[in-house]
Design a protein around this motif. Sequence first.
Motif, PDB file in Angstrom:
ATOM      1  N   ASP A  30      -2.814   9.252   1.603  1.00 45.86           N
ATOM      2  CA  ASP A  30      -1.754   8.524   2.292  1.00 45.86           C
ATOM      3  C   ASP A  30      -2.396   7.290   2.915  1.00 45.86           C
ATOM      4  OD1 ASP A  30       0.110   7.502   4.123  1.00 45.86           O
ATOM      5  OD2 ASP A  30       0.971   9.473   4.508  1.00 45.86           O
ATOM      6  N   ILE A  31      -2.198   6.132   2.305  1.00 46.93           N
ATOM      7  CA  ILE A  31      -2.908   4.935   2.761  1.00 46.93           C
ATOM      8  C   ILE A  31      -2.461   4.502   4.153  1.00 46.93           C
ATOM      9  CG2 ILE A  31      -3.449   4.084   0.462  1.00 46.93           C
ATOM     10  CD1 ILE A  31      -1.079   2.243   0.605  1.00 46.93           C
ATOM     11  N   LEU A  32      -1.256   4.912   4.577  1.00 46.17           N
ATOM     12  CA  LEU A  32      -0.774   4.501   5.893  1.00 46.17           C
ATOM     13  C   LEU A  32      -1.412   5.321   7.005  1.00 46.17           C
ATOM     14  CD1 LEU A  32       3.030   3.995   5.097  1.00 46.17           C
ATOM     15  CD2 LEU A  32       1.217   2.280   5.203  1.00 46.17           C
ATOM     16  N   THR A  33      -1.550   6.623   6.812  1.00 46.52           N
ATOM     17  CA  THR A  33      -2.098   7.472   7.874  1.00 46.52           C
ATOM     18  C   THR A  33      -3.609   7.622   7.778  1.00 46.52           C
ATOM     19  OG1 THR A  33      -1.741   9.493   6.579  1.00 46.52           O
ATOM     20  CG2 THR A  33       0.058   8.760   8.011  1.00 46.52           C
TER      21      THR A  33
ATOM     22  N   PHE B 234      -0.292  -0.488  -1.916  1.00 47.06           N
ATOM     23  CA  PHE B 234      -0.678  -1.196  -0.699  1.00 47.06           C
ATOM     24  C   PHE B 234       0.245  -0.781   0.449  1.00 47.06           C
ATOM     25  CE2 PHE B 234      -0.861  -4.044  -4.404  1.00 47.06           C
ATOM     26  CZ  PHE B 234      -2.216  -4.307  -4.475  1.00 47.06           C
ATOM     27  N   PRO B 235      -0.226  -0.907   1.687  1.00 47.89           N
ATOM     28  CA  PRO B 235       0.700  -0.819   2.814  1.00 47.89           C
ATOM     29  C   PRO B 235       1.755  -1.921   2.686  1.00 47.89           C
ATOM     30  CG  PRO B 235      -1.579  -0.729   3.570  1.00 47.89           C
ATOM     31  CD  PRO B 235      -1.621  -1.122   2.114  1.00 47.89           C
ATOM     32  N   PRO B 236       2.863  -1.804   3.400  1.00 46.64           N
ATOM     33  CA  PRO B 236       3.963  -2.775   3.213  1.00 46.64           C
ATOM     34  C   PRO B 236       3.678  -4.139   3.835  1.00 46.64           C
ATOM     35  CG  PRO B 236       4.547  -1.176   4.899  1.00 46.64           C
ATOM     36  CD  PRO B 236       3.248  -0.693   4.306  1.00 46.64           C
ATOM     37  N   TYR B 237       2.655  -4.826   3.319  1.00 46.68           N
ATOM     38  CA  TYR B 237       2.359  -6.194   3.753  1.00 46.68           C
ATOM     39  C   TYR B 237       3.444  -7.150   3.242  1.00 46.68           C
ATOM     40  CZ  TYR B 237      -2.515  -4.732   4.672  1.00 46.68           C
ATOM     41  OH  TYR B 237      -3.644  -4.122   5.144  1.00 46.68           O
ATOM     42  N   ARG B 238       3.782  -8.158   4.060  1.00 46.28           N
ATOM     43  CA  ARG B 238       4.610  -9.246   3.549  1.00 46.28           C
ATOM     44  C   ARG B 238       3.770 -10.138   2.626  1.00 46.28           C
ATOM     45  NH1 ARG B 238       6.479  -9.078   8.918  1.00 46.28           N
ATOM     46  NH2 ARG B 238       5.051 -10.741   9.511  1.00 46.28           N
ATOM     47  N   ARG B 239       2.484 -10.232   2.950  1.00 42.75           N
ATOM     48  CA  ARG B 239       1.552 -11.016   2.133  1.00 42.75           C
ATOM     49  C   ARG B 239       0.200 -10.335   2.188  1.00 42.75           C
ATOM     50  NH1 ARG B 239      -0.791 -16.910   3.967  1.00 42.75           N
ATOM     51  NH2 ARG B 239      -2.279 -17.199   2.260  1.00 42.75           N
ATOM     52  N   LEU B 240      -0.423 -10.130   1.036  1.00 40.55           N
ATOM     53  CA  LEU B 240      -1.717  -9.450   1.003  1.00 40.55           C
ATOM     54  C   LEU B 240      -2.787 -10.280   1.697  1.00 40.55           C
ATOM     55  CD1 LEU B 240      -1.972  -8.033  -2.636  1.00 40.55           C
ATOM     56  CD2 LEU B 240      -1.177  -6.881  -0.568  1.00 40.55           C
ATOM     57  N   PRO B 241      -3.618  -9.657   2.557  1.00 44.78           N
ATOM     58  CA  PRO B 241      -4.773 -10.379   3.111  1.00 44.78           C
ATOM     59  C   PRO B 241      -5.674 -10.889   1.992  1.00 44.78           C
ATOM     60  CG  PRO B 241      -4.410  -8.321   4.285  1.00 44.78           C
ATOM     61  CD  PRO B 241      -3.493  -8.295   3.098  1.00 44.78           C
ATOM     62  N   ALA B 242      -6.435 -11.921   2.308  1.00 43.76           N
ATOM     63  CA  ALA B 242      -7.191 -12.631   1.276  1.00 43.76           C
ATOM     64  C   ALA B 242      -8.146 -11.715   0.520  1.00 43.76           C
ATOM     65  CB  ALA B 242      -7.953 -13.792   1.911  1.00 43.76           C
TER      66      ALA B 242
END
Length: 301
Positions: free
Chosen positions: A134-137, A275-283
């Motif tokens: 679980d990538i979120l927890t 991925f976690p629910p990013y609006r934009r992926l970190p670089a």
Amino acid sequence: MTGHAEQITAFLAVAAEHSFARAAKSLGVAPSSVTRTVSELEARLGVQLLVRTTRRVSLTQAGTAFRAQVEPLMAGLAQAQNDVRAFQTTLTGTLRVSAPLSFGLHRLSAPLISFRDATPDVDLQISLTDRFVDILTEDFDMALRISGAPSDLSTIWRKIAPVPRSLVASPNYLAQHGTPQTPGDLTAHTALAYTHLANGNVWQLTSAASGLTEPVRIKAGLTCDNGDLLAQLAQADQGIALLPDFLLRDAIASGDLVRLLPGWNPPEIWLTAFFPPYRRLPAALDRFTACVVTALGGTPL
């Protein structure tokens, strides 16, 4: 009314410039705005921070004490904001990625090398496990998974490459137990089952000719959560396995394993990035994903 941070910023600018006009210029706002903002701060605190004359603005004793305490705090806040922006736009920091064990051993080294060569300032941490994390927890930035259609609505995902699978057994096993000619024949054989198979001990096989799907309830003589071990057991005459082709090609090419029921296909599975629910992926995460796609995307694994 302005926020507390804006009030303190205006006060510190006036304290540094000894002038409301010069403070306003440095902040890019009107002098009346700075005057009003500092007055709101003094009213909120209930103490006078500045002495205003026609020639100069000076700090009161309370203003001097207040400035000494809040100035490093505001500098720290500014640094924290810069650090967060850098995380989004620069190739630095720590990147934690989960991936299946067998996939990691067989196919992940090329994109890892490409990423590390391009991003020497990123601390890359890879966790290899066949468990669906679980990538979120569990505090992962990304999980690479080999599975069917994603059902997790709390994450975002991207398909990278299809992962063909084959039914296989060793020539010795087939000589002893016979070669299945239809999916139904599999029920008379010993199956080497993968723990995390979506349908448990039911293998869904679809005819390439008719498109009809036939579910087969297998007799699992052994269940394991690692594909490499299952492939080794199949080569050791222990039963029939359903595994990704990238684990089988060498053994099939050498004759140690034989493909079965070539006219029947298991459900499609994919190498997918979660991925976690990013609006934009970190670089750094965006660059790592690009390295995986460049190395592995477009063609079946």
